[in-house]
Design a protein around this motif. Structure first.
Motif, PDB file in Angstrom:
ATOM      1  N   LEU A 199      -1.196 -21.972  -8.587  1.00 37.08           N
ATOM      2  CA  LEU A 199      -1.827 -22.904  -9.527  1.00 37.08           C
ATOM      3  C   LEU A 199      -0.881 -23.411 -10.606  1.00 37.08           C
ATOM      4  CD1 LEU A 199      -5.077 -20.831  -9.971  1.00 37.08           C
ATOM      5  CD2 LEU A 199      -5.077 -23.218  -9.257  1.00 37.08           C
ATOM      6  N   PHE A 200       0.133 -22.621 -10.935  1.00 42.22           N
ATOM      7  CA  PHE A 200       0.919 -22.903 -12.135  1.00 42.22           C
ATOM      8  C   PHE A 200       2.267 -23.555 -11.870  1.00 42.22           C
ATOM      9  CE2 PHE A 200      -1.958 -19.409 -13.144  1.00 42.22           C
ATOM     10  CZ  PHE A 200      -2.541 -19.854 -14.323  1.00 42.22           C
ATOM     11  N   ILE A 201       2.611 -23.811 -10.612  1.00 42.28           N
ATOM     12  CA  ILE A 201       3.898 -24.461 -10.323  1.00 42.28           C
ATOM     13  C   ILE A 201       3.905 -25.873 -10.906  1.00 42.28           C
ATOM     14  CG2 ILE A 201       5.339 -25.431  -8.482  1.00 42.28           C
ATOM     15  CD1 ILE A 201       4.700 -23.069  -6.769  1.00 42.28           C
ATOM     16  N   GLU A 202       4.997 -26.212 -11.575  1.00 43.11           N
ATOM     17  CA  GLU A 202       5.155 -27.554 -12.136  1.00 43.11           C
ATOM     18  C   GLU A 202       6.093 -28.372 -11.260  1.00 43.11           C
ATOM     19  OE1 GLU A 202       6.621 -26.943 -16.072  1.00 43.11           O
ATOM     20  OE2 GLU A 202       4.642 -26.430 -16.897  1.00 43.11           O
ATOM     21  N   ASN A 203       5.824 -29.663 -11.153  1.00 44.07           N
ATOM     22  CA  ASN A 203       6.726 -30.534 -10.401  1.00 44.07           C
ATOM     23  C   ASN A 203       7.877 -30.974 -11.300  1.00 44.07           C
ATOM     24  OD1 ASN A 203       5.693 -32.553 -12.050  1.00 44.07           O
ATOM     25  ND2 ASN A 203       4.458 -33.508 -10.425  1.00 44.07           N
ATOM     26  N   ASN A 204       8.696 -31.903 -10.833  1.00 39.38           N
ATOM     27  CA  ASN A 204       9.876 -32.322 -11.600  1.00 39.38           C
ATOM     28  C   ASN A 204       9.519 -32.970 -12.931  1.00 39.38           C
ATOM     29  OD1 ASN A 204      11.188 -31.417  -9.355  1.00 39.38           O
ATOM     30  ND2 ASN A 204      11.885 -33.427  -8.638  1.00 39.38           N
ATOM     31  N   ASP A 205       8.290 -33.499 -13.036  1.00 38.01           N
ATOM     32  CA  ASP A 205       7.828 -34.112 -14.285  1.00 38.01           C
ATOM     33  C   ASP A 205       7.052 -33.139 -15.164  1.00 38.01           C
ATOM     34  OD1 ASP A 205       8.893 -36.644 -13.642  1.00 38.01           O
ATOM     35  OD2 ASP A 205       7.165 -37.068 -12.359  1.00 38.01           O
ATOM     36  N   LYS A 206       7.098 -31.839 -14.783  1.00 38.59           N
ATOM     37  CA  LYS A 206       6.447 -30.776 -15.547  1.00 38.59           C
ATOM     38  C   LYS A 206       4.913 -30.831 -15.470  1.00 38.59           C
ATOM     39  CE  LYS A 206      10.462 -29.337 -16.874  1.00 38.59           C
ATOM     40  NZ  LYS A 206      11.058 -28.126 -16.253  1.00 38.59           N
ATOM     41  N   TYR A 207       4.395 -31.422 -14.384  1.00 37.94           N
ATOM     42  CA  TYR A 207       2.944 -31.481 -14.196  1.00 37.94           C
ATOM     43  C   TYR A 207       2.490 -30.380 -13.229  1.00 37.94           C
ATOM     44  CZ  TYR A 207       2.732 -36.123 -16.376  1.00 37.94           C
ATOM     45  OH  TYR A 207       2.807 -37.180 -17.252  1.00 37.94           O
ATOM     46  N   THR A 208       1.411 -29.712 -13.592  1.00 33.25           N
ATOM     47  CA  THR A 208       0.757 -28.791 -12.655  1.00 33.25           C
ATOM     48  C   THR A 208      -0.236 -29.597 -11.814  1.00 33.25           C
ATOM     49  OG1 THR A 208      -1.096 -28.307 -14.132  1.00 33.25           O
ATOM     50  CG2 THR A 208       0.897 -26.930 -14.358  1.00 33.25           C
ATOM     51  N   PRO A 209      -0.791 -29.021 -10.746  1.00 30.79           N
ATOM     52  CA  PRO A 209      -1.824 -29.725  -9.983  1.00 30.79           C
ATOM     53  C   PRO A 209      -3.003 -30.144 -10.864  1.00 30.79           C
ATOM     54  CG  PRO A 209      -1.020 -27.872  -8.718  1.00 30.79           C
ATOM     55  CD  PRO A 209      -0.390 -27.769 -10.073  1.00 30.79           C
ATOM     56  N   CYS A 210      -3.384 -29.286 -11.799  1.00 29.62           N
ATOM     57  CA  CYS A 210      -4.475 -29.621 -12.709  1.00 29.62           C
ATOM     58  C   CYS A 210      -4.138 -30.854 -13.543  1.00 29.62           C
ATOM     59  CB  CYS A 210      -4.785 -28.426 -13.614  1.00 29.62           C
ATOM     60  SG  CYS A 210      -6.166 -28.683 -14.734  1.00 29.62           S
ATOM     61  N   ASP A 211      -2.901 -30.934 -14.005  1.00 30.36           N
ATOM     62  CA  ASP A 211      -2.459 -32.094 -14.801  1.00 30.36           C
ATOM     63  C   ASP A 211      -2.563 -33.378 -13.987  1.00 30.36           C
ATOM     64  OD1 ASP A 211      -1.819 -30.431 -16.948  1.00 30.36           O
ATOM     65  OD2 ASP A 211       0.243 -30.136 -16.245  1.00 30.36           O
TER      66      ASP A 211
END
Length: 455
Positions: free
Chosen positions: A159-171
């Motif tokens: 759940l908490f992995i961030e992409n290159n733009d620092k967004y989580t799936p929830c974001d």
């Protein structure tokens, strides 16, 4: 074959599942000539057949690639995407598109590959990130695939992995205005350490499991597994387990309920001898036959001829005696008449079933194969949880999901009449009435509407 293979791959690349499946039917050897793990090349981002099947939501072909052709969904393309990434990307907004994506994701989540060093088998990588740092959950949340999000979370997607733009799936869900998904993910993030959360999600998976399309070999495997499990559970021979399950609609739960009340009566009703473990008195007939001398005269109860070469292995629990000739004639007649799934002892008014191994021992190999075909047919037609595809010549069946088998109708949020299913051969139909798929419309309303159209 080269031309057919190229056309087949082109259809899949373009997302034309129907054309690809039609070609595979016309050219049966086609599947043997293609490797679902081979890259299409640099111009196609090194996608494989598995990638394209997932990308276009081609659930029938994806299932074939994974289950029958050793397809590996963990292979990465040029964008560092695995098949799960592509299954969670949606371009077309429609109910069928959502349904196909969910089915593809479920096939991928239940995929098991080669054995690993720890003794387990390879699973699809839920934490894999593409070049933008997105996991499959990022894509499912961003594109509004609520069902796929639930499936991924239930199987442990991070759940908490961030992409290159620092967004989580929830974001990403919130950014795309999928507020219901964002709230769902946020609640899971808050209670991520609560083990009950995962169990609750797993219940959702079981309740909404995809209806399974079954080929003849799948039916045989399903039947064999049920027999083995029941035999182990009740400590009875496989033949006894089969007879008991057959008269209980192949429901292990229904059988167990009756078995606990009166096991001996259960066996008597099924036409098999109760195991010695549940009888208070051992049968004296067994010892009497075992002590008989070889020179004792035996008389066939059908032709009344003396049996000079009596084979002691040709006997059933009722102890009736017949010569080989009469046995073969009787069994061949029953199989030819299509009554192969319930062959009783030929003695008058005897209700004991003839064991399968005895039938296969006495009839020819050709007749034995015919018997097994009838046996599978009877397995489906006497099983409330499996139905044949109604399309003529298809030969596939569909199994009711495990969770649906144990739920009372009042517990179902959606009635069975709304379930549109497919057999895995691109044939869609209604589970309840076996007519044309008409979900979410009920069967009664659908048929009334059809009548009004005709009139």
């Amino acid at each position: 074959m080269g031309s057919s293979s190229s056309k087949f791959k082109k259809y899949i690349q373009n997302g034309d599942e129907y054309a690809a499946m039609q070609m595979s039917k016309n050219v049966p050897e086609l599947y043997r000539s293609v490797d679902p793990n081979i890259s299409y090349g640099e111009n196609h981002n090194h996608n494989t057949l598995v990638h394209y099947a997932a990308k276009h939501g081609m659930k029938h072909l994806l299932r074939t690639f994974l289950q029958d052709m050793n397809g590996n969904p963990n292979k990465k393309n040029a964008l560092n995407e695995n098949a799960l990434h592509l299954a969670c990307q949606l371009n077309q907004m429609s109910f069928s598109a959502y349904e196909r994506r969910a089915a593809c994701v479920q096939f991928l989540l239940y995929w098991r590959g080669a054995a690993l060093n720890n003794g387990e088998r390879e699973k699809v990588d839920l934490a894999a990130q593409d070049k933008e740092g997105n996991t499959a959950l990022h894509w499912a949340a961003a594109t509004g695939l609520r069902r796929c999000v639930e499936l991924l979370i239930a199987h442990g997607s991070p759940l908490f992995i961030e992409n290159n733009d620092k967004y989580t799936p929830c974001d990403l869900a919130m950014k795309a205005s999928h507020h219901d998904i964002a709230e769902f993910l946020e609640s899971r993030m808050v209670f991520a350490d609560n083990p009950n959360t995962v169990n609750e999600d797993e219940m959702i998976i079981e309740q909404e499991e995809v209806y399974s399309g079954l080929r003849s070999q799948d039916l045989q495997e399903a039947k064999d597994q049920l027999l083995v499990d029941t035999s182990d559970m009740l400590k009875i021979p496989l033949f006894t387990a089969e007879a008991l399950l057959r008269v209980n609609e192949w429901s292990r739960e229904l059988l167990l309920e009756k078995w606990m009340k009166n096991a001996a009566e259960c066996c008597e009703f099924a036409g098999v001898q109760a195991p010695s473990s549940i009888l208070h008195h051992a049968s004296s007939l067994d010892s009497s036959i075992s002590n008989e001398t070889n020179d004792e005269e035996f008389i066939c109860e059908i032709c009344y001829n003396s049996i000079t070469d009596y084979d002691r292995s040709i006997k059933i629990s009722c102890k009736h005696i017949f010569c080989k000739t009469c046995w073969k004639s009787y069994l061949n007649m029953k199989i030819q008449d299509g009554d192969a799934h319930h062959i009783l002892c030929p003695a008058y008014d005897c209700h004991i079933l003839v064991p399968v191994d005895l039938i296969e021992k006495l009839v020819s190999p050709v007749m034995a194969r015919r018997y097994l075909q009838f046996d599978i047919k009877a397995f489906v037609e006497s099983n409330k949880c499996i139905k044949w595809c109604p399309v003529a010549g298809c030969g596939r069946a569909v199994r009711l999901p495990e969770a649906e088998q144990h739920r009372e109708p009042r517990e179902k949020n959606i009635p069975l009449t709304s379930h549109a299913v497919d057999c895995g051969n691109a044939h869609f139909f209604c589970w309840e009435c076996l007519g044309e798929a008409h979900a979410p419309c009920g069967c009664k309303e659908w048929h009334e509407w059809q009548v009004n159209i005709v009139n």
